[in-house]
Motif scaffolding. Structure first.
Motif, PDB file in Angstrom:
ATOM      1  N   GLY A 137      53.304  91.652  10.461  1.00  0.00           N
ATOM      2  CA  GLY A 137      53.369  91.321   9.030  1.00  0.00           C
ATOM      3  C   GLY A 137      52.352  90.262   8.650  1.00  0.00           C
ATOM      4  O   GLY A 137      51.674  90.367   7.632  1.00  0.00           O
ATOM      5  N   MET A 138      52.213  89.241   9.510  1.00  0.00           N
ATOM      6  CA  MET A 138      51.255  88.177   9.207  1.00  0.00           C
ATOM      7  C   MET A 138      49.826  88.704   9.210  1.00  0.00           C
ATOM      8  O   MET A 138      49.019  88.334   8.362  1.00  0.00           O
ATOM      9  CB  MET A 138      51.382  87.052  10.233  1.00  0.00           C
ATOM     10  CG  MET A 138      52.621  86.214  10.020  1.00  0.00           C
ATOM     11  SD  MET A 138      52.690  84.846  11.192  1.00  0.00           S
ATOM     12  CE  MET A 138      51.262  83.875  10.664  1.00  0.00           C
ATOM     13  N   LEU A 153      49.530  91.333   6.028  1.00  0.00           N
ATOM     14  CA  LEU A 153      49.405  90.686   4.712  1.00  0.00           C
ATOM     15  C   LEU A 153      48.254  89.675   4.694  1.00  0.00           C
ATOM     16  O   LEU A 153      47.674  89.423   3.649  1.00  0.00           O
ATOM     17  CB  LEU A 153      50.715  90.026   4.288  1.00  0.00           C
ATOM     18  CG  LEU A 153      51.914  90.955   4.038  1.00  0.00           C
ATOM     19  CD1 LEU A 153      53.038  90.207   3.333  1.00  0.00           C
ATOM     20  CD2 LEU A 153      51.536  92.180   3.221  1.00  0.00           C
ATOM     21  N   GLY A 154      47.921  89.129   5.858  1.00  0.00           N
ATOM     22  CA  GLY A 154      46.801  88.189   5.916  1.00  0.00           C
ATOM     23  C   GLY A 154      45.475  88.871   5.620  1.00  0.00           C
ATOM     24  O   GLY A 154      44.581  88.285   5.012  1.00  0.00           O
ATOM     25  N   GLU A 158      45.264  91.620   3.799  1.00  0.00           N
ATOM     26  CA  GLU A 158      45.445  92.466   2.613  1.00  0.00           C
ATOM     27  C   GLU A 158      44.630  91.917   1.435  1.00  0.00           C
ATOM     28  O   GLU A 158      44.845  90.808   0.980  1.00  0.00           O
ATOM     29  CB  GLU A 158      46.945  92.497   2.271  1.00  0.00           C
ATOM     30  CG  GLU A 158      47.329  93.354   1.105  1.00  0.00           C
ATOM     31  CD  GLU A 158      46.823  94.775   1.214  1.00  0.00           C
ATOM     32  OE1 GLU A 158      47.238  95.476   2.147  1.00  0.00           O
ATOM     33  OE2 GLU A 158      45.995  95.175   0.370  1.00  0.00           O
ATOM     34  N   LEU A 171      46.447  90.467  -1.735  1.00  0.00           N
ATOM     35  CA  LEU A 171      47.029  89.121  -1.727  1.00  0.00           C
ATOM     36  C   LEU A 171      45.958  88.048  -1.553  1.00  0.00           C
ATOM     37  O   LEU A 171      46.268  86.875  -1.472  1.00  0.00           O
ATOM     38  CB  LEU A 171      48.050  88.999  -0.587  1.00  0.00           C
ATOM     39  CG  LEU A 171      49.307  89.842  -0.723  1.00  0.00           C
ATOM     40  CD1 LEU A 171      50.081  89.856   0.579  1.00  0.00           C
ATOM     41  CD2 LEU A 171      50.191  89.308  -1.838  1.00  0.00           C
TER      42      LEU A 171
END
Lengths: 219, 219
Positions: free
Chosen positions: A181-182, A185-186, A188, A191
């Protein structure tokens, strides 16, 4: 079932060989297409054009595009896993201290990041691909994924020897998923992509905090 | 720029109103379609059929399907955030202990899971949708996402008051992402979906371990 077998048309050796060549060519073409443009851009027509066959011929060698994608992903999984194993493999057989185990988990997290940044589209395809509704993932594919969590497991049991096998397996999956997840989303864009150096520091902080918390845990 | 304004064709009030109605109808139809079949099944032709307009008419009110999806996702984000805020909102203004802060983080994680399981396809669409190559995410959308991490921030600063604003912001994003990964891979059919009760326990373990680790951290 001999009746069914008898109904099957005989396939000559020559045809078998040609089909095998077509399979290999399609897998390589799909791998290149996914690496370049991601899963969403993958089209049967383009693959056929890339290997010089009719679009329909793809379905002589793969039941559907999903099966082809699973095989490409299986290749990616093998490379991914070899990439992750590095430090853990070197420690194989050694007696780990809690400090070693923590550093091994951090190393795994950083290797995860390294693979994802170096193979972004292929890595995303591993997780973005979903079977069509009503189609289960074949068990050969499920089996391929299991060793990914296994890499984490030994380190977790070193940190907290009181854990049962099931608990340490679940915690390994959880830590693997948290790192996933980190990294996901890191990287992505939506974001705001984090600089890789920042993401490395954050992974190390979260993994060390997790390791310290697990090592302390009672019951 | 008056020259540009003069060149724009006049749109009557009636037309504006009809366009607004079409926008609203298309957004609702897209929301329903995504909730039912996910993002990958979304087709302009089906949306047009659902609201009774020509496929081309969609592009009178949205520049492209991605813009329409971003607006559906913006609606989902608003519901998602309201769902997450629950306990944190109740604690607003109260002085938190480290214990409170830890429980608030666990509560946030469980609410995250609860939203994802209750709105699986819409939740996935938030993260699965990517802008086409070369198209940046509009800043109004980026701004909408920021408060998601903000919910975590206060609790993290309570656990470790020595953190700078930037550090606590980064850690909040990291913990949010870790929870996202655990929920995402926990519900992933391809890895074998975890029972929700198991996933809850795992989230609580990881978040508590993280909170304990952060509270202990020096420098």
């Amino acid at each position: 079932m001999p009746a069914a077998a008898a109904r099957k048309p005989r396939v000559s050796e020559k045809t078998k060989e040609r089909r095998q060549e077509l399979r290999t060519a399609l897998l390589s073409a799909a791998e290149r297409a996914i690496a370049a443009d991601g899963l969403s851009g993958l089209k049967a027509r383009d693959l056929a054009a890339a290997v010089g066959c009719a679009t329909g011929a793809i379905y002589n060698v793969f039941p559907d595009l999903d099966s082809l994608i699973l095989e490409v992903n299986a290749r990616t999984l093998a490379v991914f896993q070899a990439h992750l194993a590095g430090q853990s493999a070197a420690n194989d057989g050694k007696r780990l201290t809690k400090q070693d185990a923590t550093e091994q988990l951090v190393d795994l997290g950083l290797r995860y990041l390294d693979f994802a940044t170096g193979n972004l589209m292929r890595w995303r395809a591993l997780f973005d691909h979903r079977m069509p509704a009503g189609h289960a993932v074949p068990s050969w594919y499920t089996d391929l994924q299991r060793p990914l969590f296994g890499l984490v497991e030994r380190a977790i049991r070193t940190l907290q020897p009181a854990l049962s096998e099931k608990e340490s397996m679940l915690l390994s999956r959880s830590l693997f998923s948290a790192v996933h997840g980190m990294v996901g989303l890191g990287l992505e864009e939506k974001l705001g992509t984090l600089p890789v150096a920042t993401l490395k520091t954050q992974l190390a902080i979260l993994i060390r905090a997790f390791a310290a918390g697990i090592a302390q845990r009672r019951g």
